[in-house]
Design a protein around this motif. Structure first.
Motif, PDB file in Angstrom:
ATOM      1  N   PHE A 165      -3.388  -3.870   3.854  1.00  0.00           N
ATOM      2  CA  PHE A 165      -4.235  -4.829   3.169  1.00  0.00           C
ATOM      3  C   PHE A 165      -4.696  -5.859   4.200  1.00  0.00           C
ATOM      4  N   PRO A 166      -5.916  -6.391   4.097  1.00  0.00           N
ATOM      5  CA  PRO A 166      -6.490  -7.226   5.174  1.00  0.00           C
ATOM      6  C   PRO A 166      -5.607  -8.374   5.679  1.00  0.00           C
ATOM      7  N   SER A 167      -4.991  -9.142   4.799  1.00  0.00           N
ATOM      8  CA  SER A 167      -4.159 -10.254   5.278  1.00  0.00           C
ATOM      9  C   SER A 167      -2.945  -9.740   6.045  1.00  0.00           C
ATOM     10  N   VAL A 168      -2.407  -8.601   5.621  1.00  0.00           N
ATOM     11  CA  VAL A 168      -1.270  -7.982   6.311  1.00  0.00           C
ATOM     12  C   VAL A 168      -1.723  -7.431   7.659  1.00  0.00           C
ATOM     13  N   ALA A 169      -2.894  -6.798   7.691  1.00  0.00           N
ATOM     14  CA  ALA A 169      -3.442  -6.271   8.945  1.00  0.00           C
ATOM     15  C   ALA A 169      -3.622  -7.388   9.963  1.00  0.00           C
TER      16      ALA A 169
ATOM     17  N   LYS B 265       3.936   0.805   0.129  1.00  0.00           N
ATOM     18  CA  LYS B 265       2.781   0.941  -0.764  1.00  0.00           C
ATOM     19  C   LYS B 265       3.121   0.395  -2.140  1.00  0.00           C
ATOM     20  N   ALA B 266       2.324  -0.565  -2.601  1.00  0.00           N
ATOM     21  CA  ALA B 266       2.526  -1.158  -3.922  1.00  0.00           C
ATOM     22  C   ALA B 266       2.304  -0.116  -5.011  1.00  0.00           C
TER      23      ALA B 266
ATOM     24  N   TRP C 152      -1.249  -1.208   0.833  1.00  0.00           N
ATOM     25  CA  TRP C 152      -0.161  -1.099   1.807  1.00  0.00           C
ATOM     26  C   TRP C 152       0.133  -2.493   2.317  1.00  0.00           C
ATOM     27  N   GLU C 153       1.394  -2.890   2.223  1.00  0.00           N
ATOM     28  CA  GLU C 153       1.773  -4.251   2.550  1.00  0.00           C
ATOM     29  C   GLU C 153       3.117  -4.273   3.268  1.00  0.00           C
TER      30      GLU C 153
END
Length: 137
Positions: A125-129, A25-26, A36-37
């Motif tokens: 986060f969407p790109s990570v998901a 978590k950033a 969350w990344e």
């Protein structure tokens, strides 16, 4: 037409033997929500892609060891400029690694979780998901 400039970032989707994925978590919210990344960052001058990924993993998770960089699982272009007239492209790699004891985080992150893929997709986060979702294939 003016040429577009890009930074290139590398991210490590760390997967344990039991299939769980590490999310961190950033410290700061992004777009008004928890971010969350997976660990990673931009490539510095004269670094190879793998050197940059290993450096970023070691900076963000200082007690990581035995890093094994595997295949690319996803790439993503951030749809807006992040600085002046420069955008960002992220390349996500599947990574396996060990840790000396409990996970330690840099000051850039406040928490971590080991999650099943579907759980990680829900909060990442969407790109990570998107990158994690591709691990299922």
């Amino acid at each position: 037409m003016k040429n577009k400039k890009f930074f290139v970032g590398v991210k490590g989707v760390i997967v344990r033997d039991d299939g769980k994925v590490l999310l961190i978590k950033a410290s700061q919210e992004v777009e008004g929500r928890d971010h969350w990344e997976v660990p990673g960052g931009r490539i510095d001058a004269n670094e190879t892609i793998e050197e940059a990924l290993r450096r970023e993993l070691s900076e963000e998770v200082p007690n990581i060891r035995d890093i094994k960089v595997h295949e690319v699982v996803h790439s993503y272009r951030v749809p807006r400029d992040i600085k002046d007239d420069t955008s960002l492209v992220l390349i996500f790699y599947r990574v396996t690694a060990g840790f000396d004891g409990e996970i330690q985080l840099s000051e850039e992150h406040t928490e971590y979780k080991w999650l099943e893929i579907d759980e990680a997709i829900e909060i990442a986060f969407p790109s990570v998901a998107d990158a994690i979702r591709l691990l299922k294939n």
